[in-house]
Enzyme design. Structure first.
Site, PDB file in Angstrom:
ATOM      1  N   TYR A  86      -2.838  -7.244  16.443  1.00 45.12           N
ATOM      2  CA  TYR A  86      -2.946  -6.324  15.180  1.00 45.12           C
ATOM      3  C   TYR A  86      -4.266  -5.416  15.098  1.00 45.12           C
ATOM      4  O   TYR A  86      -4.330  -4.316  15.157  1.00 45.12           O
ATOM      5  CB  TYR A  86      -2.722  -6.990  14.040  1.00 45.12           C
TER       6      TYR A  86
ATOM      7  N   ILE B  44       0.756  -1.176   0.079  1.00 44.87           N
ATOM      8  CA  ILE B  44      -0.043   0.077   0.013  1.00 44.87           C
ATOM      9  C   ILE B  44       0.946   1.223   0.031  1.00 44.87           C
ATOM     10  O   ILE B  44       0.741   2.346  -0.830  1.00 44.87           O
ATOM     11  CB  ILE B  44      -0.777  -0.092   1.198  1.00 44.87           C
TER      12      ILE B  44
ATOM     13  N   SER C 261      -7.277  -1.244   9.621  1.00 43.20           N
ATOM     14  CA  SER C 261      -7.566  -2.547   9.083  1.00 43.20           C
ATOM     15  C   SER C 261      -8.946  -3.080   9.068  1.00 43.20           C
ATOM     16  O   SER C 261      -9.518  -2.575  10.243  1.00 43.20           O
ATOM     17  CB  SER C 261      -6.513  -3.691   9.644  1.00 43.20           C
TER      18      SER C 261
END
Length: 480
Positions: free
Chosen positions: A352, A202, A326
């Site tokens: 995460y 990204i 995310s």
């Protein structure tokens, strides 16, 4: 032969209008017949650059291969297109106006092939309408005044139903969403962007597009060899020489602080900060400074970096901070006491997701706190993108979904839009996917646990972590 001649006037200067129009990938934004366009030649736009443009016809579609045959930057471009039905020569001239705008003259010569050649007289009126519509589309794109972004009714329904919302993380969601997008004709010349984690995925895709839009870039990467190669590759592809690298392992607070010092010493204002660096750690790891790695890289690092760069963000005037989160955060509520993952029952994907959830909340808090400073803060998630990080850290997921994953460029599109689009600067504190604000909670249970008290606890926790780990402590910890 059918010759189309149209002219428009726009308020943008010639250099900006040329940058946008000469990149024929933009035809899909302003020509109603074009639904897909790609650049088929590496490197900056020059004589010999080729594009493939797919156009709709009343009875199907046609692919046109365009080749740039002549250009004078800021003044003129000529392209010759060839398809199974016709050849076309497009000549577009950009003339400065006294008011600082641009007069654009567009001339296109169409020569039909085979049986269609005998029908040119019957086709002329329709072709002339097509030419007028295309130039009006170009004018609309270059005026660049879309309304502030809002969520579409279909995406709002999909988010409420959860599973349809998740399905839109795929390539399907990107392709579906882009049908509603306004053109992006912004010119970033004179704007400075700092992007972390820019060596692949990204970050690299966003860096290339921002470079093509004219921004000067500071790319933050860990590995010196990758940094050198990335800068060279982006310069060669974009033709933009204003790209440099800064080396820092952002999981180390000493490196964060050293990076801040170098950036402040340079004194260059920051107009765009993209907090993109990330990794999923399995098994659990600790940094050389004794911090749990997920917490250090995904949350404390962007928190520390962004706050320390506030003077340079303010100096830019109207700066934008973009936090890359995310879709995994949807599975976890805000739980401050669990942000530093422990050995017991450790899961890299859970750690995460928790940190990304906390970064989303921090985005909202910064947006409120910095509104009077003129700093816009938003978050985005790229959907399910086929990046090296996903392939290496989630191999099972990658195998199952690889046919529907987005490309890195598709995943990075909303980063670029948040950095460049005028309308994206009118809203702050939101989460975006495919250029639309989206819900921050797909599940009622995660929303219920995000109380005002828990949000305040996050603010206090991060402030305490920052205070407990001042620069001199970071330096000494890293030296051990």
């Amino acid at each position: 032969m059918i010759t189309l001649e149209e002219s428009i006037d726009v308020t943008r200067p010639p250099a900006e209008t040329f940058r946008y129009v000469s990149d024929f990938r933009t035809t899909a934004e302003w020509d109603a017949t074009a639904f897909r366009a790609r650049k088929d030649t590496p490197g900056p736009i020059r004589e010999g650059t080729e594009y493939l443009v797919d156009c709709s016809l009343p009875v199907g579609s046609v692919r046109i291969r365009y080749r740039v045959t002549a250009l004078r930057p800021g003044e003129f471009i000529e392209l010759v297109g060839n398809s199974r039905l016709f050849t076309v020569t497009d000549r577009i001239t950009f003339t400065p106006r006294d008011d600082g705008g641009t007069h654009i003259d567009y001339v296109a010569d169409f020569a039909y092939k085979g049986p269609l050649a005998s029908l040119e007289g019957a086709l002329r009126e329709g072709m002339e309408r097509m030419g007028r519509k295309a130039l009006e589309g170009m004018r609309h794109a270059l005026e660049d005044r879309p309304p502030p972004p809002v969520i579409s009714s279909c995406n709002e329904r999909a988010d409420r139903m959860v599973l349809p919302g998740l399905a839109l993380f795929s390539r399907l969601g990107y392709r579906r969403g882009r049908k509603r997008w306004e053109p992006l004709s912004a010119d970033l010349s004179g704007r400075h962007a700092v992007i972390t984690g820019a060596s692949s995925g990204i970050g690299r895709a966003a860096a290339l597009r921002l470079a093509e839009l004219g921004a000067s870039l500071t790319l933050v990467m860990r590995d010196a060899g990758k940094a050198e190669a990335t800068v060279a590759a982006l310069r060669a592809e974009s033709g933009n020489e204003a790209i440099r690298a800064e080396l820092a392992d952002l999981a180390l607070m000493a490196d964060v602080d050293a990076l801040v010092t170098r950036l402040k010493t340079s004194g260059e204002p920051i107009d765009i900060l993209v907090n993109n660096a990330g990794a999923l750690f399995n098994p659990r790891q600790e940094t050389a400074e004794g911090l749990e790695a997920s917490f250090a890289l995904l949350l404390l690092s962007p928190y520390r970096l962004t706050r320390a760069l506030l003077p340079l963000l303010e100096a830019g005037g109207g700066a934008r901070v973009i936090n890359v989160v995310s879709g995994g955060m949807y599975s976890r509520p805000l739980e401050v006491r669990k942000l530093v993952a422990r050995e017991e029952n450790y899961s890299g994907s859970v750690a995460y997701a928790r940190c990304k959830r906390a970064l989303m909340v921090t985005t909202e808090q910064w947006a409120d706190a910095w509104a009077e400073r003129g700093i816009v803060v938003n978050a985005m998630h790229p959907g399910w993108a086929d990046t090296p990080g996903v392939e290496s850290s989630l191999p099972g997921f990658h195998r199952l979904t690889r046919r529907i994953l987005r490309s890195p460029e598709e995943g990075a599109d909303t980063v670029v839009w948040l950095a460049a689009a005028p309308e994206a600067g009118e809203v702050s504190g939101l989460l975006f996917l495919d250029r639309e604000p989206r819900t921050t909670h797909l599940l009622a249970r995660t929303a219920a646990q995000e109380t005002a008290e828990e949000r305040e606890a996050l603010r206090e926790f991060l402030a305490a972590q920052e205070a407990a780990f001042p620069a001199d402590v970071a330096k000494s910890a890293a030296a051990r």
